[in-house]
Design a protein around this motif. Structure first.
Motif, PDB file in Angstrom:
ATOM      1  N   ASP A   1       0.827  -1.211   0.000  1.00  0.00           N
ATOM      2  CA  ASP A   1       0.000   0.000   0.000  1.00  0.00           C
ATOM      3  C   ASP A   1       0.862   1.261   0.000  1.00  0.00           C
ATOM      4  OD1 ASP A   1      -2.342  -1.458  -0.012  1.00  0.00           O
ATOM      5  OD2 ASP A   1      -2.499  -1.510   2.180  1.00  0.00           O
ATOM      6  N   LYS A   2       1.968   1.211   0.755  1.00  0.00           N
ATOM      7  CA  LYS A   2       2.877   2.365   0.774  1.00  0.00           C
ATOM      8  C   LYS A   2       3.474   2.608  -0.606  1.00  0.00           C
ATOM      9  CE  LYS A   2       4.309   1.854   5.625  1.00  0.00           C
ATOM     10  NZ  LYS A   2       5.444   1.520   6.520  1.00  0.00           N
ATOM     11  N   ALA A   3       3.847   1.519  -1.294  1.00  0.00           N
ATOM     12  CA  ALA A   3       4.423   1.659  -2.637  1.00  0.00           C
ATOM     13  C   ALA A   3       3.410   2.251  -3.601  1.00  0.00           C
ATOM     14  CB  ALA A   3       4.919   0.304  -3.135  1.00  0.00           C
ATOM     15  N   ILE A   4       2.159   1.794  -3.517  1.00  0.00           N
ATOM     16  CA  ILE A   4       1.107   2.336  -4.384  1.00  0.00           C
ATOM     17  C   ILE A   4       0.911   3.825  -4.111  1.00  0.00           C
ATOM     18  CG2 ILE A   4      -1.372   2.292  -4.877  1.00  0.00           C
ATOM     19  CD1 ILE A   4      -1.315  -0.717  -4.415  1.00  0.00           C
ATOM     20  N   GLU A   5       0.873   4.188  -2.844  1.00  0.00           N
ATOM     21  CA  GLU A   5       0.669   5.593  -2.493  1.00  0.00           C
ATOM     22  C   GLU A   5       1.818   6.468  -2.991  1.00  0.00           C
ATOM     23  OE1 GLU A   5       0.798   7.913   1.648  1.00  0.00           O
ATOM     24  OE2 GLU A   5      -1.029   6.716   1.407  1.00  0.00           O
ATOM     25  N   ASN A   6       3.055   5.988  -2.814  1.00  0.00           N
ATOM     26  CA  ASN A   6       4.212   6.758  -3.261  1.00  0.00           C
ATOM     27  C   ASN A   6       4.260   6.881  -4.777  1.00  0.00           C
ATOM     28  OD1 ASN A   6       5.451   7.462  -0.785  1.00  0.00           O
ATOM     29  ND2 ASN A   6       6.227   5.372  -0.563  1.00  0.00           N
ATOM     30  N   LYS A   7       3.923   5.797  -5.476  1.00  0.00           N
ATOM     31  CA  LYS A   7       3.902   5.854  -6.937  1.00  0.00           C
ATOM     32  C   LYS A   7       2.837   6.827  -7.425  1.00  0.00           C
ATOM     33  CE  LYS A   7       5.977   1.701  -8.815  1.00  0.00           C
ATOM     34  NZ  LYS A   7       5.826   0.660  -9.838  1.00  0.00           N
ATOM     35  N   ALA A   8       1.661   6.784  -6.802  1.00  0.00           N
ATOM     36  CA  ALA A   8       0.587   7.696  -7.181  1.00  0.00           C
ATOM     37  C   ALA A   8       1.008   9.144  -6.945  1.00  0.00           C
ATOM     38  CB  ALA A   8      -0.681   7.370  -6.394  1.00  0.00           C
ATOM     39  N   GLU A   9       1.738   9.382  -5.866  1.00  0.00           N
ATOM     40  CA  GLU A   9       2.201  10.739  -5.565  1.00  0.00           C
ATOM     41  C   GLU A   9       3.209  11.209  -6.607  1.00  0.00           C
ATOM     42  OE1 GLU A   9       4.157  13.284  -1.851  1.00  0.00           O
ATOM     43  OE2 GLU A   9       3.524  11.196  -1.562  1.00  0.00           O
ATOM     44  N   VAL A  10       4.096  10.297  -7.037  1.00  0.00           N
ATOM     45  CA  VAL A  10       5.049  10.642  -8.096  1.00  0.00           C
ATOM     46  C   VAL A  10       4.297  11.060  -9.360  1.00  0.00           C
ATOM     47  CG1 VAL A  10       6.834   9.751  -9.648  1.00  0.00           C
ATOM     48  CG2 VAL A  10       6.886   9.141  -7.231  1.00  0.00           C
TER      49      VAL A  10
ATOM     50  N   ASP B   1       9.613  19.038  -7.235  1.00  0.00           N
ATOM     51  CA  ASP B   1      10.100  18.841  -5.866  1.00  0.00           C
ATOM     52  C   ASP B   1       9.271  17.770  -5.156  1.00  0.00           C
ATOM     53  OD1 ASP B   1      12.064  20.742  -6.144  1.00  0.00           O
ATOM     54  OD2 ASP B   1      10.838  22.388  -5.365  1.00  0.00           O
ATOM     55  N   GLY B   2       7.944  17.842  -5.324  1.00  0.00           N
ATOM     56  CA  GLY B   2       7.084  16.836  -4.727  1.00  0.00           C
ATOM     57  C   GLY B   2       7.353  15.463  -5.298  1.00  0.00           C
ATOM     58  N   ALA B   3       7.596  15.383  -6.611  1.00  0.00           N
ATOM     59  CA  ALA B   3       7.904  14.105  -7.251  1.00  0.00           C
ATOM     60  C   ALA B   3       9.214  13.534  -6.725  1.00  0.00           C
ATOM     61  CB  ALA B   3       7.967  14.275  -8.761  1.00  0.00           C
ATOM     62  N   SER B   4      10.208  14.410  -6.537  1.00  0.00           N
ATOM     63  CA  SER B   4      11.512  13.958  -6.046  1.00  0.00           C
ATOM     64  C   SER B   4      11.406  13.369  -4.653  1.00  0.00           C
ATOM     65  CB  SER B   4      12.500  15.133  -6.047  1.00  0.00           C
ATOM     66  OG  SER B   4      12.735  15.604  -7.360  1.00  0.00           O
ATOM     67  N   ASN B   5      10.595  13.984  -3.798  1.00  0.00           N
ATOM     68  CA  ASN B   5      10.420  13.467  -2.440  1.00  0.00           C
ATOM     69  C   ASN B   5       9.760  12.092  -2.471  1.00  0.00           C
ATOM     70  OD1 ASN B   5      11.541  15.751  -1.257  1.00  0.00           O
ATOM     71  ND2 ASN B   5       9.569  16.811  -1.129  1.00  0.00           N
ATOM     72  N   ALA B   6       8.751  11.931  -3.346  1.00  0.00           N
ATOM     73  CA  ALA B   6       8.080  10.636  -3.458  1.00  0.00           C
ATOM     74  C   ALA B   6       9.012   9.584  -4.048  1.00  0.00           C
ATOM     75  CB  ALA B   6       6.825  10.774  -4.315  1.00  0.00           C
ATOM     76  N   ILE B   7       9.869  10.004  -4.975  1.00  0.00           N
ATOM     77  CA  ILE B   7      10.851   9.083  -5.563  1.00  0.00           C
ATOM     78  C   ILE B   7      11.790   8.548  -4.479  1.00  0.00           C
ATOM     79  CG2 ILE B   7      12.945   9.034  -6.986  1.00  0.00           C
ATOM     80  CD1 ILE B   7      10.599   8.613  -8.686  1.00  0.00           C
ATOM     81  N   LYS B   8      12.197   9.432  -3.580  1.00  0.00           N
ATOM     82  CA  LYS B   8      13.081   8.995  -2.492  1.00  0.00           C
ATOM     83  C   LYS B   8      12.411   7.913  -1.653  1.00  0.00           C
ATOM     84  CE  LYS B   8      15.504  13.427  -2.132  1.00  0.00           C
ATOM     85  NZ  LYS B   8      15.720  14.644  -1.287  1.00  0.00           N
ATOM     86  N   SER B   9      11.114   8.059  -1.446  1.00  0.00           N
ATOM     87  CA  SER B   9      10.372   7.064  -0.662  1.00  0.00           C
ATOM     88  C   SER B   9      10.289   5.727  -1.376  1.00  0.00           C
ATOM     89  CB  SER B   9       8.955   7.578  -0.368  1.00  0.00           C
ATOM     90  OG  SER B   9       9.000   8.784   0.372  1.00  0.00           O
TER      91      SER B   9
ATOM     92  N   LEU C   1      -6.414  10.461 -13.324  1.00  0.00           N
ATOM     93  CA  LEU C   1      -5.518  11.223 -12.461  1.00  0.00           C
ATOM     94  C   LEU C   1      -6.202  11.596 -11.145  1.00  0.00           C
ATOM     95  CD1 LEU C   1      -2.639  12.342 -12.501  1.00  0.00           C
ATOM     96  CD2 LEU C   1      -3.548  14.481 -13.415  1.00  0.00           C
ATOM     97  N   LEU C   2      -7.503  11.859 -11.207  1.00  0.00           N
ATOM     98  CA  LEU C   2      -8.252  12.236 -10.014  1.00  0.00           C
ATOM     99  C   LEU C   2      -8.864  11.035  -9.296  1.00  0.00           C
ATOM    100  CD1 LEU C   2     -10.107  15.394 -11.401  1.00  0.00           C
ATOM    101  CD2 LEU C   2      -8.050  15.324  -9.959  1.00  0.00           C
ATOM    102  N   GLY C   3      -8.685   9.870  -9.850  1.00  0.00           N
ATOM    103  CA  GLY C   3      -9.264   8.660  -9.278  1.00  0.00           C
ATOM    104  C   GLY C   3      -8.432   8.086  -8.153  1.00  0.00           C
ATOM    105  N   SER C   4      -8.670   6.815  -7.854  1.00  0.00           N
ATOM    106  CA  SER C   4      -7.977   6.164  -6.742  1.00  0.00           C
ATOM    107  C   SER C   4      -6.510   5.921  -7.063  1.00  0.00           C
ATOM    108  CB  SER C   4      -8.643   4.824  -6.424  1.00  0.00           C
ATOM    109  OG  SER C   4      -8.381   3.881  -7.457  1.00  0.00           O
ATOM    110  N   ASN C   5      -5.706   5.805  -6.002  1.00  0.00           N
ATOM    111  CA  ASN C   5      -4.283   5.527  -6.178  1.00  0.00           C
ATOM    112  C   ASN C   5      -4.063   4.216  -6.926  1.00  0.00           C
ATOM    113  OD1 ASN C   5      -3.664   7.846  -4.791  1.00  0.00           O
ATOM    114  ND2 ASN C   5      -3.154   6.807  -2.861  1.00  0.00           N
ATOM    115  N   ALA C   6      -4.831   3.189  -6.558  1.00  0.00           N
ATOM    116  CA  ALA C   6      -4.643   1.873  -7.165  1.00  0.00           C
ATOM    117  C   ALA C   6      -4.917   1.909  -8.660  1.00  0.00           C
ATOM    118  CB  ALA C   6      -5.559   0.848  -6.495  1.00  0.00           C
ATOM    119  N   ASN C   7      -5.997   2.566  -9.066  1.00  0.00           N
ATOM    120  CA  ASN C   7      -6.314   2.640 -10.489  1.00  0.00           C
ATOM    121  C   ASN C   7      -5.280   3.454 -11.257  1.00  0.00           C
ATOM    122  OD1 ASN C   7      -8.575   1.071 -10.302  1.00  0.00           O
ATOM    123  ND2 ASN C   7     -10.034   2.746 -10.379  1.00  0.00           N
ATOM    124  N   LEU C   8      -4.832   4.538 -10.661  1.00  0.00           N
ATOM    125  CA  LEU C   8      -3.833   5.386 -11.313  1.00  0.00           C
ATOM    126  C   LEU C   8      -2.540   4.632 -11.538  1.00  0.00           C
ATOM    127  CD1 LEU C   8      -2.800   8.121 -12.339  1.00  0.00           C
ATOM    128  CD2 LEU C   8      -2.297   8.733  -9.956  1.00  0.00           C
TER     129      LEU C   8
END
Length: 310
Positions: free
Chosen positions: A5-14, A24-32, A135-142
């Motif tokens: 779930d953490k990986a899905i959330e971080n990928k969606a944030e990227v 900058d936000g993408a870079s932080n998510a990439i680090k995660s 893009l506006l949908g769920s993390n899993a679908n994105l």
């Protein structure tokens, strides 16, 4: 949350940050994510944590309808690695003396090209259309949409290069590479494709023939069955290996059937990836873009044969 779930959330944030231009936000998510955005197609299938075991499963979500993902069926049989500056030995035994190499073609190839294969860096951009709804949908679908699209794009690029007939700087990736108008993989001719394939199998040295597989189009296989059956329906239900003597991998791009030991073909992806966004001005569709570097090398072309007809 689970690691998945953490990986899905971080990928969606990227993805969302890249599409919104927030690097900058993408870079932080990439680090995660451990420093890079990676999909199964660009990784090995290791379960050690250094390979594909830590990435999102292919079927992340079944809630969204997408086009069927293009697949490279050869991936299940060849070597796929993800290493920087990779070099691999051509053979697992000494080649200093011809007596160690029973196949004359192999001995010549090793002497001509050396006993080490060096993998280069060829840039490839993988693009996925991402609608506003997704893009506006769920993390899993994105994440499912983007990852499946990236995998399909990577597979399409791999297959395109493996069966290319273009005479360019990347021709070394292809089964159909030519030098001075001659194929660099040995041709074996037969009066029909069935006989050509049989002869190609027999022409392989024993050390390659043992694990050989046939790569051919399904249309060519149906033509062979129709000719051999001659009204006998039982052949249509037989397994391809029973008909041709070796396992078959069907690839529509294989205009000329190939026979050989597929462990001597290898794809390597560099661990580094870059991410960006693009826009199709005609459709207005936004694109998520992943840039990667890869190379496809034949560790030994003498482990393969082309089955040709007059």
């Amino acid at each position: 949350m689970s690691e998945r779930d953490k990986a899905i959330e971080n990928k969606a944030e990227v993805i969302r940050n890249v599409m919104n231009g927030n690097k900058d936000g993408a870079s932080n998510a990439i680090k995660s994510l451990g420093g890079r955005y990676t999909v199964n197609a660009l990784s090995t299938n290791s379960s050690t944590g250094n390979g594909g075991g830590s990435f999102i499963p292919k079927t992340t979500s079944a809630d969204i309808i997408t086009e069927p993902v293009y697949e490279n069926d050869l991936r299940a049989h060849i070597l796929v690695t993800s290493e920087s500056n990779l070099e691999v030995p051509r053979l697992l035994f000494s080649c200093d003396d011809d007596e160690f190499v029973l196949d004359e073609d192999t001995a010549k190839e090793v002497k001509a090209k050396g006993d080490t294969v060096e993998f280069g860096r060829n840039k490839s951009k993988l693009k996925v259309n991402v609608s506003e709804t997704v893009l506006l949908g769920s993390n899993a679908n994105l994440v499912a949409t983007v990852d499946s699209g990236l995998e399909g794009a990577a597979a399409y690029k791999e297959v395109k290069m493996m069966f290319s007939k273009a005479d360019d700087a990347n021709k070394h990736m292809s089964f159909y590479e030519k030098e001075l108008s001659e194929y660099t993989i040995k041709k074996v001719e037969g009066s029909s494709k069935y006989l050509a394939i049989k002869k190609a199998i027999a022409d392989l040295p024993k050390m390659y023939r043992k694990n050989a597989k046939i790569i051919m189009s399904y249309m060519d296989y149906l033509d062979i069955i129709e000719t051999l059956a001659n009204g006998n329906a039982t052949l249509y239900t037989a397994q391809p290996e029973q008909i041709l003597g070796k396992p078959v991998v069907f690839m529509d791009e294989a205009e000329i059937p190939v026979v050989g030991d597929l462990k001597y073909l290898q794809i390597n992806y560099h661990p580094e990836t870059l991410y960006d966004r693009d826009k199709d001005v005609d459709s207005g569709m936004e694109k998520f873009v992943l840039t990667n570097w890869y190379d496809i090398q034949f560790r030994l072309r003498s482990a393969f044969r082309l089955a040709v007809t007059p």
